[in-house]
Design an enzyme around this catalytic site. Sequence first.
Site, short mmCIF file in Angstrom:
data_model
loop_
_atom_site.label_atom_id
_atom_site.label_comp_id
_atom_site.label_asym_id
_atom_site.label_seq_id
_atom_site.Cartn_x
_atom_site.Cartn_y
_atom_site.Cartn_z
N ASN A 35 54.34 30.33 192.77
CA ASN A 35 55.66 30.68 193.29
C ASN A 35 55.75 32.19 193.46
O ASN A 35 55.11 32.96 192.72
CB ASN A 35 56.80 30.12 192.41
CG ASN A 35 56.71 30.48 190.94
OD1 ASN A 35 55.65 30.79 190.42
ND2 ASN A 35 57.85 30.43 190.27
N GLU A 95 58.84 34.88 193.97
CA GLU A 95 60.30 35.01 193.98
C GLU A 95 60.74 36.29 194.71
O GLU A 95 59.91 37.13 195.07
CB GLU A 95 60.84 34.98 192.55
CG GLU A 95 60.54 33.63 191.91
CD GLU A 95 61.17 33.45 190.54
OE1 GLU A 95 61.61 34.44 189.92
OE2 GLU A 95 61.22 32.29 190.09
N CYS A 127 58.31 28.19 196.48
CA CYS A 127 57.66 27.45 195.39
C CYS A 127 56.14 27.54 195.53
O CYS A 127 55.60 27.72 196.63
CB CYS A 127 58.05 25.98 195.45
SG CYS A 127 59.79 25.65 195.17
N GLU A 137 54.00 25.17 195.41
CA GLU A 137 53.46 24.10 196.25
C GLU A 137 53.46 24.51 197.73
O GLU A 137 52.49 24.28 198.46
CB GLU A 137 54.29 22.82 196.10
CG GLU A 137 54.24 22.20 194.72
CD GLU A 137 55.35 22.69 193.81
OE1 GLU A 137 55.72 23.88 193.89
OE2 GLU A 137 55.83 21.89 192.99
N CYS A 187 60.05 20.05 193.95
CA CYS A 187 61.44 19.97 194.43
C CYS A 187 61.48 19.18 195.75
O CYS A 187 60.44 18.89 196.36
CB CYS A 187 62.03 21.37 194.62
SG CYS A 187 61.47 22.21 196.12
N CYS A 227 59.68 20.77 198.77
CA CYS A 227 58.21 20.67 198.65
C CYS A 227 57.73 19.25 198.90
O CYS A 227 56.67 19.03 199.48
CB CYS A 227 57.75 21.17 197.28
SG CYS A 227 57.94 22.95 197.09
N1 THU Z 1 59.37 26.21 191.49
C1 THU Z 1 58.13 25.94 191.97
O1 THU Z 1 57.37 26.85 192.31
N2 THU Z 1 57.77 24.64 192.08
C2 THU Z 1 58.50 23.58 191.64
O2 THU Z 1 58.06 22.45 191.76
C3 THU Z 1 59.82 23.82 191.04
C4 THU Z 1 60.33 25.20 191.12
C5 THU Z 1 59.75 27.62 191.32
C6 THU Z 1 60.77 28.14 192.26
C7 THU Z 1 61.34 29.30 191.46
O3 THU Z 1 60.48 30.44 191.63
C8 THU Z 1 61.22 28.85 190.02
O4 THU Z 1 60.27 27.81 190.02
C9 THU Z 1 62.52 28.35 189.41
O5 THU Z 1 63.12 27.42 190.22
#
Ligand code: THU
Length: 157
Positions: A62, A64, A73, A75, A109, A112
Amino acid sequence: MQEKKIVVRFQETNQIDQFNEEIQTLISQTKAFSANAYAPYSNFKVSAGLVLDNGEIIKGTNVENASYPVSICAERTLLSHAVSNYPNNVIKTMAVYVDKAIGSPVSPCGVCRQTLLEIELKQKSPIQLILVSKEGVYWIFDSAKDLLPVYFDGEAL
Ligand code: THU
């Protein structure tokens, strides 16, 4: 009115040796890669790794942003990289890991899941998903469709 039921089938294990060597390597590389996550706002470090039909393993995390919705994310970081750099390869298995003990694996999520489904339909071959918890619990889904029943796809357009 008629009731319809959808059954979602997946496997759970806590025995890493139930996976073949290629998948064990995928899992260990994916777990180590969570150190690369850029998650200064949530501190929720997610990594994903996948193995292609040529045996190559690629990974993503991920990423941010101070403007929170701009974040991506792990994925989708990885899937975008795979589709753009390996357009002719098939993704066999994708592993997802979160570097936080929350008791069970974290699952992708909704956005994804839709992205995974698109790529699965594009490659006409199921993507196996292995969701990995920090405690060593593994959930195995045979296809992206299992995570997104009654999906929307381009056939409707
Ligand atoms: N996140 C992911 O990278 N993958 C997931 O399957 C769930 C959420 C990340 C997005 C964000 O950077 C952090 O987790 C919190 O939501």
